[in-house]
Design a protein around this motif. Structure first.
Motif, short mmCIF file in Angstrom:
data_model
loop_
_atom_site.label_atom_id
_atom_site.label_comp_id
_atom_site.label_asym_id
_atom_site.label_seq_id
_atom_site.Cartn_x
_atom_site.Cartn_y
_atom_site.Cartn_z
N LEU A 1 0.83 -1.20 0.00
CA LEU A 1 0.00 0.00 0.00
C LEU A 1 0.87 1.25 0.00
O LEU A 1 0.57 2.22 -0.72
N LYS A 2 1.92 1.28 0.79
CA LYS A 2 2.83 2.42 0.80
C LYS A 2 3.43 2.65 -0.58
O LYS A 2 3.53 3.79 -1.04
N LYS A 3 3.83 1.58 -1.23
CA LYS A 3 4.39 1.69 -2.57
C LYS A 3 3.36 2.28 -3.54
O LYS A 3 3.69 3.16 -4.35
N THR A 4 2.13 1.81 -3.44
CA THR A 4 1.06 2.37 -4.27
C THR A 4 0.89 3.86 -4.04
O THR A 4 0.83 4.66 -4.97
N ILE A 5 0.82 4.25 -2.77
CA ILE A 5 0.57 5.66 -2.44
C ILE A 5 1.73 6.55 -2.90
O ILE A 5 1.51 7.59 -3.54
N PHE A 6 2.93 6.15 -2.59
CA PHE A 6 4.08 7.01 -2.91
C PHE A 6 4.43 7.01 -4.40
O PHE A 6 4.83 8.05 -4.93
N GLU A 7 4.27 5.86 -5.07
CA GLU A 7 4.72 5.76 -6.45
C GLU A 7 3.61 5.97 -7.49
O GLU A 7 3.91 6.36 -8.62
N ARG A 8 2.36 5.74 -7.10
CA ARG A 8 1.28 5.85 -8.09
C ARG A 8 0.32 7.00 -7.80
O ARG A 8 -0.22 7.61 -8.73
N ILE A 9 0.09 7.29 -6.52
CA ILE A 9 -0.90 8.30 -6.15
C ILE A 9 -0.26 9.66 -5.89
O ILE A 9 -0.68 10.69 -6.44
N PHE A 10 0.80 9.69 -5.09
CA PHE A 10 1.46 10.97 -4.78
C PHE A 10 2.22 11.55 -5.97
O PHE A 10 2.71 12.68 -5.90
N THR A 11 2.33 10.81 -7.05
CA THR A 11 2.97 11.34 -8.25
C THR A 11 1.98 12.08 -9.15
O THR A 11 2.39 12.70 -10.15
N LEU A 12 0.71 12.06 -8.79
CA LEU A 12 -0.29 12.83 -9.54
C LEU A 12 -0.17 14.31 -9.16
O LEU A 12 0.36 14.65 -8.11
N PRO A 13 -0.68 15.21 -10.01
CA PRO A 13 -0.57 16.65 -9.70
C PRO A 13 -1.22 17.01 -8.37
O PRO A 13 -2.24 16.43 -7.98
N ASP A 14 -0.62 17.96 -7.67
CA ASP A 14 -1.09 18.35 -6.34
C ASP A 14 -2.54 18.83 -6.32
O ASP A 14 -3.23 18.71 -5.30
#
Length: 213
Positions: free
Chosen positions: A174-187
């Protein structure tokens, strides 16, 4: 593109209707369980004169699928989920018993399977699939870059994140998903989570509890 949220069933899950000015629409994670909840959803569809093309699931935990059978049967809709979610769907009836959802009508199996980075097109409505496991094995999110919105299911909440203590959950994944897939989207991307209020990617990158892990 617009998002109408319906918070329903005893677990208070945020289901949604995503639609555009042309009337194209999809139902995501239908939360309706009681008859009055079903009528509320149908009333909105009729009021807006929407052409609903499909039911989409971010994942198949019981609170996200209580309305699957209702809409697929009543409106004759195809049902999309990731193939890995067949695992989650397999214990839905046991989950319904555990949560006291005696009136749960079992969801059908998907008619179509979602894939990472797939672009779904329904009329003039377009959503990109982001594979995001961790909360469940086949979890996905639905993203519109043009409209800066994400239907995120139970990956990321305002100030929190999805639980990982259910079958198929994994904190490191889940952390990998959040940091690499979700937090890479525009702010400025608005996040519509499966529970609780909306938020933005930027706010969660600054304040979310996940940052402490």
């Amino acid at each position: 593109m617009k998002v109408e949220i319906f918070t329903g069933n005893p677990i208070q899950q945020n289901g949604s209707i995503v639609y555009n000015e042309q009337g194209d629409a999809v139902i995501i994670d239908p939360s309706c369980y009681e008859r009055d909840e079903q009528e509320e959803w149908m009333g909105f569809i009729q009021m807006k004169d929407l052409k609903v093309h499909a039911v989409l699931n971010t994942h198949c935990h019981i609170d996200h699928i209580t309305g699957n059978a209702f809409f697929t049967e009543k409106l004759g809709l195809p049902f999309y989920a990731h193939k890995e979610e067949l695992f989650t769907l397999s214990f839905a009836e046991r989950s319904a018993q555990m949560y006291g959802l005696a009136a749960y009508v079992p969801s059908p199996e998907p008619t179509d399977y979602l894939e990472d980075n797939q672009v779904l097109t329904f009329g003039d409505l377009e959503l990109k699939v982001i594979f995001g496991p961790g909360h469940s094995v086949g979890h996905v999110a639905f993203y519109s870059e043009a409209d800066a919105l994400l239907i995120g299911g139970d990956i990321l909440f305002k100030g929190s994140f999805g639980r990982v203590d259910l079958p198929g959950g994994d904190m490191e994944v889940l952390k990998k998903t959040i940091f690499e897939r979700i937090f890479t989207l525009p702010d400025n991307t608005v996040v519509y989570p499966g529970h609780g209020p909306t938020t933005t990617i930027g706010e969660e990158k600054r304040t979310n509890y996940i940052l402490q892990f």
